[in-house]
Structures are given as C-alpha cells and as structure tokens.
Design a protein around this motif. Structure first.
Motif, PDB file in Angstrom:
ATOM      1  N   LEU A  35       0.831  -1.207   0.000  1.00  0.00           N
ATOM      2  CA  LEU A  35       0.000   0.000   0.000  1.00  0.00           C
ATOM      3  C   LEU A  35       0.865   1.256   0.000  1.00  0.00           C
ATOM      4  O   LEU A  35       0.557   2.239  -0.668  1.00  0.00           O
ATOM      5  CB  LEU A  35      -0.934   0.009   1.210  1.00  0.00           C
ATOM      6  N   MET A  38       2.021   1.638  -3.573  1.00  0.00           N
ATOM      7  CA  MET A  38       0.909   2.050  -4.444  1.00  0.00           C
ATOM      8  C   MET A  38       0.547   3.514  -4.220  1.00  0.00           C
ATOM      9  O   MET A  38       0.344   4.269  -5.168  1.00  0.00           O
ATOM     10  CB  MET A  38      -0.320   1.177  -4.193  1.00  0.00           C
ATOM     11  N   TYR A  46       4.528   9.978 -10.678  1.00  0.00           N
ATOM     12  CA  TYR A  46       3.727  10.315 -11.850  1.00  0.00           C
ATOM     13  C   TYR A  46       3.152  11.727 -11.844  1.00  0.00           C
ATOM     14  O   TYR A  46       2.833  12.262 -12.896  1.00  0.00           O
ATOM     15  CB  TYR A  46       2.635   9.261 -12.050  1.00  0.00           C
ATOM     16  N   ARG A  94      -7.595  -4.397   0.379  1.00  0.00           N
ATOM     17  CA  ARG A  94      -8.568  -4.332  -0.717  1.00  0.00           C
ATOM     18  C   ARG A  94      -8.206  -5.315  -1.825  1.00  0.00           C
ATOM     19  O   ARG A  94      -8.825  -5.330  -2.886  1.00  0.00           O
ATOM     20  CB  ARG A  94      -8.645  -2.904  -1.270  1.00  0.00           C
ATOM     21  N   ILE A  99      -6.628 -12.060  -7.388  1.00  0.00           N
ATOM     22  CA  ILE A  99      -5.171 -11.901  -7.538  1.00  0.00           C
ATOM     23  C   ILE A  99      -4.491 -13.265  -7.499  1.00  0.00           C
ATOM     24  O   ILE A  99      -3.504 -13.498  -8.195  1.00  0.00           O
ATOM     25  CB  ILE A  99      -4.609 -10.983  -6.420  1.00  0.00           C
ATOM     26  N   PHE A 106      -3.248 -11.310 -13.334  1.00  0.00           N
ATOM     27  CA  PHE A 106      -2.719 -10.300 -12.421  1.00  0.00           C
ATOM     28  C   PHE A 106      -1.268  -9.963 -12.795  1.00  0.00           C
ATOM     29  O   PHE A 106      -0.890  -8.794 -12.896  1.00  0.00           O
ATOM     30  CB  PHE A 106      -2.799 -10.804 -10.976  1.00  0.00           C
ATOM     31  N   LEU A 113       2.144  -2.730 -16.890  1.00  0.00           N
ATOM     32  CA  LEU A 113       2.461  -1.433 -16.283  1.00  0.00           C
ATOM     33  C   LEU A 113       3.975  -1.198 -16.297  1.00  0.00           C
ATOM     34  O   LEU A 113       4.450  -0.119 -16.660  1.00  0.00           O
ATOM     35  CB  LEU A 113       1.911  -1.371 -14.846  1.00  0.00           C
TER      36      LEU A 113
HETATM   37  C1  HEC Z   1      -1.246  -5.474 -11.160  1.00  0.00           C
HETATM   38  C2  HEC Z   1      -2.327  -4.764 -10.510  1.00  0.00           C
HETATM   39  C3  HEC Z   1      -2.188  -3.288 -10.205  1.00  0.00           C
HETATM   40  C4  HEC Z   1      -1.753  -2.281 -11.043  1.00  0.00           C
HETATM   41  C5  HEC Z   1      -1.346  -2.391 -12.500  1.00  0.00           C
HETATM   42  C6  HEC Z   1      -1.820  -1.057 -10.267  1.00  0.00           C
HETATM   43  N1  HEC Z   1      -2.291  -1.327  -9.009  1.00  0.00           N
HETATM   44 FE1  HEC Z   1      -2.633   0.037  -7.547  1.00  0.00          FE
HETATM   45  N2  HEC Z   1      -3.307  -1.466  -6.314  1.00  0.00           N
HETATM   46  C7  HEC Z   1      -3.451  -2.794  -6.663  1.00  0.00           C
HETATM   47  C8  HEC Z   1      -4.050  -3.528  -5.566  1.00  0.00           C
HETATM   48  C9  HEC Z   1      -4.398  -5.004  -5.548  1.00  0.00           C
HETATM   49  C10 HEC Z   1      -4.266  -2.599  -4.532  1.00  0.00           C
HETATM   50  C11 HEC Z   1      -4.836  -2.876  -3.140  1.00  0.00           C
HETATM   51  C12 HEC Z   1      -3.737  -3.450  -2.259  1.00  0.00           C
HETATM   52  C13 HEC Z   1      -4.229  -3.812  -0.870  1.00  0.00           C
HETATM   53  O1  HEC Z   1      -5.213  -3.201  -0.385  1.00  0.00           O
HETATM   54  O2  HEC Z   1      -3.612  -4.684  -0.271  1.00  0.00           O
HETATM   55  C14 HEC Z   1      -3.796  -1.305  -5.046  1.00  0.00           C
HETATM   56  C15 HEC Z   1      -3.851  -0.109  -4.331  1.00  0.00           C
HETATM   57  C16 HEC Z   1      -3.561   1.140  -4.841  1.00  0.00           C
HETATM   58  C17 HEC Z   1      -3.711   2.382  -4.130  1.00  0.00           C
HETATM   59  C18 HEC Z   1      -4.164   2.538  -2.681  1.00  0.00           C
HETATM   60  C19 HEC Z   1      -5.604   2.907  -2.619  1.00  0.00           C
HETATM   61  C20 HEC Z   1      -6.424   1.847  -1.979  1.00  0.00           C
HETATM   62  O3  HEC Z   1      -6.957   2.107  -0.898  1.00  0.00           O
HETATM   63  O4  HEC Z   1      -6.554   0.744  -2.550  1.00  0.00           O
HETATM   64  C21 HEC Z   1      -3.338   3.389  -4.973  1.00  0.00           C
HETATM   65  C22 HEC Z   1      -3.346   4.901  -4.693  1.00  0.00           C
HETATM   66  C23 HEC Z   1      -2.916   2.781  -6.220  1.00  0.00           C
HETATM   67  N3  HEC Z   1      -3.071   1.406  -6.119  1.00  0.00           N
HETATM   68  C24 HEC Z   1      -2.451   3.472  -7.321  1.00  0.00           C
HETATM   69  C25 HEC Z   1      -2.009   2.887  -8.516  1.00  0.00           C
HETATM   70  C26 HEC Z   1      -1.480   3.630  -9.645  1.00  0.00           C
HETATM   71  C27 HEC Z   1      -1.305   5.144  -9.704  1.00  0.00           C
HETATM   72  C28 HEC Z   1      -1.184   2.702 -10.606  1.00  0.00           C
HETATM   73  C29 HEC Z   1      -0.573   2.935 -11.952  1.00  0.00           C
HETATM   74  C30 HEC Z   1       0.629   3.735 -11.999  1.00  0.00           C
HETATM   75  C31 HEC Z   1      -1.547   1.385 -10.057  1.00  0.00           C
HETATM   76  N4  HEC Z   1      -2.031   1.553  -8.798  1.00  0.00           N
HETATM   77  C32 HEC Z   1      -1.446   0.207 -10.755  1.00  0.00           C
HETATM   78  C33 HEC Z   1      -3.094  -3.350  -7.867  1.00  0.00           C
HETATM   79  C34 HEC Z   1      -2.549  -2.675  -8.944  1.00  0.00           C
END
Ligand code: HEC
Length: 161
Positions: A35, A38, A46, A94, A99, A106, A113
């Motif tokens: 998290l 992400m 970006y 989430r 997955i 997945f 990406l």
């Molecule tokens: C291969 C799958 C995948 C891709 C591609 C991906 N994400 Fe995620 N992302 C996830 C997953 C699954 C979660 C939730 C993780 C968890 O809650 O444990 C997440 C969570 C997030 C969150 C946190 C918000 C939340 O509460 O869930 C953000 C912000 C985010 N991603 C942004 C991005 C951005 C910006 C990109 C592109 C640059 C991106 N992600 C590409 C799978 C992906």
C-alpha cells in the motif's frame, strides 16, 4: 531429568510461539508495504511526470529519472502479493481473491504497467517529445489493468471502497 525435559518443552514452546508470531505478522507487513508503494506512485513519480509531459516543453531528464525510479518501486510492489495476504489474513486489505485465483492475469497487468513505464523511460531518453507525449496515456491506462471501472469500484483485482 524432569527439569531438563520441561526446560526443553519451554524452549520448544517459545520457538513455536515466536514462529507463529512472525507468521501472523508477515501478511500484514506485505499489505502495509504494498500500500505504501501504491500510494507513493502518483505523488512521488507520476504527478511530476504528468505535469512535465503536459507542458509545452517537457523536462525529459526529469521524466526519465521519475520513470527509472518508478521502475524499482513497481518491481518491488510485484513481489508484495504472495499467497496468504488476502482478506482471510488481513481484513483491511482491498486485494481481491482474483489476484491469486487468476494469477496469470494479475501478473500480466503488473508486467504491462512495468513495460509501459519502461517505454516512457526509453522515449524520454531518446529525446523525442512527441513519443513521450504519446506514451503518457498508455502508461496511465496501465493502472486501469487493476484499477479499471468507475471511481469507487475497485476494478478486477481490488475490492470497492
Ligand atoms: C497489477 C495490478 C495493479 C496495477 C497495475 C496497479 N495497481 Fe494500484 N493497487 C493494486 C491492488 C491489488 C491494490 C490494493 C492493495 C491492498 O489493499 O492490499 C492497489 C492499491 C492502490 C492504491 C491505494 C488505494 C487503496 O486504498 O486501494 C493506490 C493509490 C494505487 N493502487 C495506485 C495505482 C497507480 C497510480 C497505478 C498505476 C501507476 C496502479 N495503482 C497500478 C493493484 C494494482
């Protein structure tokens, strides 16, 4: 003799307990780490990239640097979805069961990406502004491989908010 035995038993119980504790902690740590990454993608890499790409004279050195840094973050994120880190272990995640049940899809979304991000780094390094501008929507869309759909819907691999 009895004393020695019970000492062994105690050590054994402690080992078991600590082993168990680290098992319980590992999934929560994976969720926390993924998290963190992400949530950092937009503000750390970006956002500046987008601003530059959309400007009349993009700073290609900045775009290349941000893409290279994002590459490391994305590759790390790809390792943070091991089996056993879904809601069965960490109720707040989430991450959807898909997955793990549709692992190939997945991994394809994650690889896509990484590839689009890499193409952005290459376009920036080549000094081709038109290529950089053309690559931006492809990179942004690659987030949708997992985050597609209307704003609060989670997409294929994420529970809705
Ligand atoms: C291969 C799958 C995948 C891709 C591609 C991906 N994400 Fe995620 N992302 C996830 C997953 C699954 C979660 C939730 C993780 C968890 O809650 O444990 C997440 C969570 C997030 C969150 C946190 C918000 C939340 O509460 O869930 C953000 C912000 C985010 N991603 C942004 C991005 C951005 C910006 C990109 C592109 C640059 C991106 N992600 C590409 C799978 C992906």
């Amino acid at each position: 003799m009895i004393r020695t035995l019970s000492a062994f038993a105690l050590v054994g119980a402690l080992l078991l307990a600590s082993g168990h504790a680290s098992w319980a902690q590992a999934p929560a740590q994976a969720v926390k780490d993924r998290l963190e990454i992400m949530k950092s993608l937009w503000p750390q890499y970006y956002q500046d990239m987008a601003r530059s790409v959309r400007s009349d004279s993009p700073d290609l050195a900045l775009v290349a640097t941000k893409a290279t840094q994002a590459d490391a973050a994305l590759k790390k994120a790809a390792t943070l979805f091991p089996a056993g880190t879904g809601r069965e272990a960490v109720p707040t995640t989430r991450a959807k069961p898909e997955i793990w049940s549709q692992r190939a899809d997945f991994e394809k979304a994650m690889a896509a990406l990484i590839a689009e991000n890499n193409a952005m780094a290459e376009a920036a390094k080549s000094g081709n502004v038109a290529a950089v501008k053309a690559q931006w929507p492809k990179l942004a869309e690659a987030c949708g491989g997992c985050h597609g759909g209307p704003p609060k819907s989670g997409g294929k691999f994420r529970f809705e908010e």
